[in-house]
Design a protein around this motif. Structure first.
Motif, short mmCIF file in Angstrom:
data_model
loop_
_atom_site.label_atom_id
_atom_site.label_comp_id
_atom_site.label_asym_id
_atom_site.label_seq_id
_atom_site.Cartn_x
_atom_site.Cartn_y
_atom_site.Cartn_z
N ASP A 165 0.83 -1.20 0.00
CA ASP A 165 0.00 0.00 0.00
C ASP A 165 0.87 1.26 0.00
O ASP A 165 0.57 2.24 -0.69
N ILE A 166 1.94 1.22 0.78
CA ILE A 166 2.85 2.35 0.85
C ILE A 166 3.53 2.57 -0.50
O ILE A 166 3.60 3.70 -1.02
N GLN A 167 4.02 1.49 -1.09
CA GLN A 167 4.71 1.60 -2.38
C GLN A 167 3.76 2.10 -3.47
O GLN A 167 4.14 2.96 -4.29
N LEU A 168 2.54 1.58 -3.51
CA LEU A 168 1.57 2.02 -4.50
C LEU A 168 1.27 3.51 -4.35
O LEU A 168 1.20 4.25 -5.34
N TYR A 169 1.10 3.96 -3.11
CA TYR A 169 0.85 5.38 -2.86
C TYR A 169 2.01 6.23 -3.36
O TYR A 169 1.82 7.22 -4.06
N HIS A 170 3.22 5.86 -3.01
CA HIS A 170 4.39 6.62 -3.43
C HIS A 170 4.51 6.65 -4.96
O HIS A 170 4.81 7.70 -5.55
N LEU A 171 4.28 5.52 -5.61
CA LEU A 171 4.33 5.49 -7.07
C LEU A 171 3.26 6.39 -7.67
O LEU A 171 3.48 7.04 -8.69
N GLY A 172 2.10 6.44 -7.03
CA GLY A 172 1.04 7.33 -7.50
C GLY A 172 1.41 8.80 -7.42
O GLY A 172 0.81 9.64 -8.11
N LEU A 173 2.40 9.13 -6.57
CA LEU A 173 2.89 10.51 -6.46
C LEU A 173 4.04 10.78 -7.42
O LEU A 173 4.58 11.89 -7.43
N GLY A 174 4.43 9.77 -8.19
CA GLY A 174 5.53 9.95 -9.13
C GLY A 174 6.88 9.54 -8.59
O GLY A 174 7.91 9.83 -9.21
#
Length: 287
Positions: free
Chosen positions: A24-33
């Motif tokens: 979940d953390i990685q997906l969120y960070h990737l969503g921020l670029g």
């Protein structure tokens, strides 16, 4: 009556158990670029599970972002999703967010303000685990056409920027698919993906989530002012002043003040539209 302010504020808080892990953390960070360049050590702390740090703005999506969407459907609120925009956001971080966690998230409408042609709902969400409070989040939800019920207009808080030039400036490109990736963290409002729905809401095409711009700006502050140390962030406040479209570029300007001030003032604009305001009245409080 679409909004019964007294009934909305008096409603019992709603609690839910939430959990998250490194994915979940990685997906969120990737969503921020995050992750560009992919092998940059400074980016790997956002993308590689063995080095993972949690950007504090993850608090806005933890538990798949149940607080905001669920909160606008509570007692006293009969709201068309097409009339809803995120007007502002504040988070206060009580302890660093763990990479893997379980917590109880409690949400309620803390206030309803009458702006005449619109209403603003303040949705307060507090999260705590077995060790105590983790964060408090206040989302200001702007509801077009829902004002005029004779309520309190609420506070009007503006933060004046320094008259000098910024101490740091960062430009961040927004990918064409960034809203599609970011929404996988829990905000499935079709405004950010469906062109036909966007038109019914008054936009010529889907727009980026305000909370995505919010997270991108905080990452820029952490990376350039706070030495990459996410644990230094104590609070983060913004007002969403304008929309952003996927494919545009954010210009993030930062004023750091004196070393002991513990505050970074931020202004975010859209480069391709003559620096049209995106985030204003924005402050990061840090140690």
């Amino acid at each position: 009556m679409p909004i019964d302010a007294a009934k909305a504020v008096a409603a019992e808080p709603r609690s839910a158990e939430i959990s998250w892990d490194h994915k979940d953390i990685q997906l969120y960070h990737l969503g921020l670029g995050a992750g560009v360049p992919a092998t940059d050590p400074d980016e790997l702390r956002y993308t590689l599970e063995s080095r993972l740090h949690v950007l504090p703005s993850f608090a806005t999506v933890a538990g798949a972002g149940q607080g905001v969407i669920g909160g606008i459907g509570g007692p006293g609120l009969d709201i068309n999703l097409a009339s809803v925009l995120h007007g502002g956001q504040r988070i206060e971080i009580h302890r660093p967010i763990p990479v893997t966690g379980q917590a109880v998230s409690t949400s309620k409408i803390a206030a309803v303000y009458d702006k005449g042609k619109a209403a603003i709902l303040v949705l307060r969400t507090e999260a705590a685990d077995d060790e105590g409070p983790l964060w408090t989040s206040d989302a200001q939800i702007f509801v077009r056409g829902a004002g005029g019920f004779g309520g309190d207009r609420g506070p009007s808080v503006r933060t004046e920027l320094p008259s000098r030039g910024p101490d740091r400036t960062v430009e961040k490109a927004i990918r064409e698919d960034q809203a599609l990736l970011y929404r996988l963290s829990g905000d499935f409002n079709p405004l950010h993906a469906d062109p036909e729905f966007a038109k019914t809401a008054g936009f010529d095409r889907p727009i980026l989530h305000g909370l995505c711009s919010y997270g991108m700006a905080l990452k820029a502050v952490v990376d350039t002012v706070l030495g990459g140390d996410v644990t230094r962030v104590r609070a983060y406040t913004t007002r969403f002043a304008g929309v952003v479209h996927p494919g545009e570029t954010l210009r993030i300007r930062m004023w750091t003040g004196s070393p002991e001030s513990g505050r970074v003032q931020v202004a975010v604009t859209a480069v391709e539209r003559d620096d049209a305001p995106v985030l204003t009245d924005t402050t990061v409080v840090h140690t």
